[in-house]
Motif scaffolding. Structure first.
Motif, mmCIF file in Angstrom:
data_model
loop_
_atom_site.group_PDB
_atom_site.id
_atom_site.type_symbol
_atom_site.label_atom_id
_atom_site.label_comp_id
_atom_site.label_asym_id
_atom_site.label_seq_id
_atom_site.Cartn_x
_atom_site.Cartn_y
_atom_site.Cartn_z
ATOM 1 N N ILE A 167 27.279 -14.461 -19.934
ATOM 2 C CA ILE A 167 28.540 -13.818 -19.619
ATOM 3 C C ILE A 167 29.653 -14.854 -19.701
ATOM 4 C CG2 ILE A 167 29.821 -12.525 -17.866
ATOM 5 C CD1 ILE A 167 27.415 -11.086 -19.056
ATOM 6 N N THR A 202 30.235 -10.426 -23.479
ATOM 7 C CA THR A 202 28.860 -10.872 -23.701
ATOM 8 C C THR A 202 28.804 -11.617 -25.019
ATOM 9 O OG1 THR A 202 28.049 -8.927 -22.552
ATOM 10 C CG2 THR A 202 26.459 -10.149 -23.869
ATOM 11 N N ALA A 233 24.228 -17.940 -25.995
ATOM 12 C CA ALA A 233 23.982 -18.091 -24.570
ATOM 13 C C ALA A 233 22.857 -19.077 -24.332
ATOM 14 C CB ALA A 233 23.636 -16.738 -23.960
ATOM 15 N N GLN A 276 26.418 -12.955 -27.769
ATOM 16 C CA GLN A 276 25.059 -12.873 -28.298
ATOM 17 C C GLN A 276 24.781 -14.091 -29.180
ATOM 18 O OE1 GLN A 276 22.954 -10.646 -27.406
ATOM 19 N NE2 GLN A 276 24.322 -9.194 -26.360
ATOM 20 N N ALA A 289 21.411 -13.195 -22.915
ATOM 21 C CA ALA A 289 22.843 -13.235 -23.192
ATOM 22 C C ALA A 289 23.585 -13.846 -22.024
ATOM 23 C CB ALA A 289 23.360 -11.829 -23.452
ATOM 24 N N ILE A 334 31.849 -4.054 -23.400
ATOM 25 C CA ILE A 334 30.821 -4.969 -22.881
ATOM 26 C C ILE A 334 30.586 -6.109 -23.856
ATOM 27 C CG2 ILE A 334 28.380 -5.125 -22.262
ATOM 28 C CD1 ILE A 334 28.602 -2.280 -21.170
ATOM 29 N N GLN A 335 30.684 -5.807 -25.156
ATOM 30 C CA GLN A 335 30.475 -6.847 -26.176
ATOM 31 C C GLN A 335 31.514 -7.970 -26.034
ATOM 32 O OE1 GLN A 335 30.740 -5.380 -30.169
ATOM 33 N NE2 GLN A 335 29.504 -7.043 -31.012
#
Length: 618
Positions: free
Chosen positions: A535, A523, A528, A525, A533, A519-520
């Motif tokens: 995508i 995403t 964004a 961090q 956050a 997932i990191q």
């Protein structure tokens, strides 16, 4: 008339009266004289007749004596004649006509009693000696006849005949049909308590009266010991043969210890069947036979029954003792409980059959075995908890599925609840208090021991995600099994809810650890747009460079392929848990899982197509 004339008249009358009295006295004196002469004559006559009277009395007494003598002689002659006839029957032996032979013995005894009471007769001593010798020979032949009759009609009972005496549910065909089903049927157990057993016919009914008469004759003749020996040896041997044909064998503790568990388990199942057949059919039949043949000889009859059954009882109980004293192991708990149950079931019957003082040892041996089985079962139950806690199986479950220990313990606990009534009875007998509460405490302790052991086994995994998957699988299996069994009623809803939350916690931990890196990758961090956050793949104004996007997708591919390669080898055996680990245990999962993966794919594909609301609803 003047006074003088009256006086003269009165004197005249007085003179007449005086004259009359004098005549009367003269007549009286004459009568007394006549009667006196009669008395004298009668006395003379009596004296003359006395010798005749004496001779007549003697003759009458002589006639009475002659009559008595003739009658006595007739009675003696009759006795001689009866003795002669009895002797003829006795010399022919009992084979031709046993009933007539027995009547001859009774007649001979009556004659012996008669001559014993009339020893004053000449030749009585000789007659008595002859009659007693004849009676001894008669009883000897009677003893042979009793032995022959009993032996010829005492045959071992075939197993099929014994099975016919069982209730339908206990016959071999029914037992084989249910062998694969270990679950106990409480209704069936209640039916067994009221079931009718039909003991076999051990000796034909037509022969029983003859054997009874023979036994009574032998007792009357003082041949109790001979009767006892013949009856005991014959019937004991036949009883043991019947049990051997059934499959009963004497096994020692050493024999039991050397057996493979599968073989021993089968023998224990057979032993339970043998105990029921022996007590309900064979021993009950022997008791009835003893009562019929040895009727009226109570103390002798009880002793005879005790010695007939002693060895057979010993063989049966010794196997139970060997099992109870053998090395304890968890798998033996259920057969120990089965053995305990059959002993409890048969206890009242055993107490009834072996209720006399002569049978006290066998009765006490059965009670001792029942207590020893209960004690061993209780100790084995305690051993199981310890075995679960200390299980050190090194074989790791590589795919994280349900561990064999988990399924073994859960099945074990489910089987325990099939014996719930028996276990509570056992706790009540040995510990008192609240038996259901004790069973609840022990069950919780076993579950706790299993959880602790699984926690230890989970540490064998190097991948922390697999650790959580393993714990999730096993805890889910435990909770699901408890919910579907009687254990739920004992452990309670609170226990189930607490452990469902534990399953959820492990599922969350698995998701976090397993998917965090993947997932990191998609995403970003800190870069964004405001609001959280972003995508990857946002608009060109997001400040994310194409190089970063390419790098992240490259990392995503590597991480996802690595995750896929590893987790394809892992296993979530429960299909519901595999599809929805987060909410599979909640009520009404459809309330939470509205969209399937293909629905989401379709709906995401519709983004930014400028469709109206009506078009979206279609």
């Amino acid at each position: 008339m003047g006074v003088p004339q009256a006086m003269d008249a009165l004197r005249g009358k007085a003179a007449l009266v005086r004259e009359s009295l004098q005549k009367s006295q003269t007549i009286t004196e004459s009568m007394v004289s006549i009667l006196g002469s009669f008395d004298h004559r009668l006395s003379s006559l009596e004296t003359a007749m006395r010798p005749t009277q004496i001779r007549t009395h003697s003759i009458r007494r002589a006639h009475d004596n002659i009559d008595k003598t003739l009658k006595a002689a007739e009675a003696i002659l009759t006795r001689f004649d009866l003795t002669r006839k009895a002797e003829a029957k006795i010399l022919r032996g009992p084979h031709e006509d046993l009933q007539s032979y027995l009547e001859a013995i009774d007649q001979l005894r009556s004659n012996i009693q008669y001559f014993t009471n009339h020893k004053s007769f000449k030749s009585t001593a000789g007659v008595l000696t002859h009659a007693n010798n004849l009676l001894t020979k008669a009883i000897s032949k009677l003893e042979d006849e009793f032995r022959n009759l009993l032996t010829n009609y005492s045959k071992a009972v075939e197993p099929e005949c014994l099975f016919d005496g069982l209730p339908d549910s206990l016959r071999p065909s029914a037992s084989l049909a249910k062998r694969g089903d270990n679950k106990k049927d409480s209704d069936n157990q209640k039916n067994l308590e009221n079931a009718v057993y039909t003991p076999p016919t051990l000796i034909p009914p037509r022969v029983l009266p003859l054997l009874r008469n023979l036994s009574q004759q032998m007792v009357q003749a003082g041949h109790q010991q001979q009767l006892f020996r013949i009856y005991r040896d014959t019937r004991a041997s036949v009883l043991e043969q019947s049990l051997r044909k059934l499959g009963v064998e004497r096994l020692s503790k050493d024999d039991v210890q050397k057996m493979q568990w599968e073989v021993l388990e089968a023998k224990i199942g057979n032993w339970i069947h043998y105990m029921r057949i022996a007590v309900k059919l064979l021993f009950a039949g022997e008791k009835k036979l003893c009562d019929q043949i040895l009727e009226g000889i109570d103390s002798f009859r009880d002793q005879c029954f005790a010695e007939i059954t002693a060895n057979s009882v010993s063989v049966l109980l010794s196997f139970g003792e060997a099992i109870a004293k053998s090395k304890r192991s968890p798998e033996k708990l259920f057969v120990l409980l089965d053995m305990y149950e059959i002993m409890r079931e048969l206890q009242s019957e055993i107490d009834n059959l072996f209720g006399s003082k002569c049978c006290a040892e066998m009765r006490e041996s059965a009670q001792t075995l029942t207590k020893r089985l209960a004690q061993t079962a209780q100790e084995t139950f305690g051993d199981f908890e310890e075995a679960v806690a200390k299980d050190a199986t090194k074989t790791a479950v590589l795919d994280g599925t349900v561990h064999p220990l988990t399924s073994y313990v859960i099945n074990y606990v489910k089987f325990l609840f099939d014996y719930k009534t028996t276990l509570e009875q056992l706790f009540q007998e040995f510990e008192g208090g609240d038996p259901e509460g004790q069973l609840k405490i022990l069950t919780k302790r076993i579950m706790e021991a299993l959880q602790n052991n699984l926690d230890g086994k989970s540490k064998q995994y190097k991948d922390p995600a697999l650790t959580q998957l393993f714990l999730m699988n096993n805890m889910h299996y435990i909770v699901r099994s408890v919910r579907r069994s009687e254990a739920k009623d004992l452990l309670g809803d609170d226990w189930v809810q607490i452990h469902r939350r534990i399953v959820q916690q492990h599922a969350n931990q698995y998701k976090r650890i397993s998917w965090a890196k993947v997932i990191q990758c998609v995403t970003i961090q800190g870069v964004a747009p405001p609001g959280g956050a972003g995508i990857l793949g946002g608009d060109s104004g997001s400040g994310i460079s194409k190089a970063m996007v390419k790098d992240r997708f490259k990392n995503f591919n590597v991480q996802f392929e690595d995750l896929h390669m590893r987790q394809c080898q892992w296993n979530v055996p429960d299909s519901e848990l595999r599809e929805s680990p987060m909410v599979d245990n909640t009520k009404g999962p459809n309330k939470y899982i509205k969209y399937k993966p293909e629905d989401l794919e379709r709906m995401l594909g519709e983004f930014f197509e400028g469709k109206t609301c009506a078009e979206q609803k279609r």
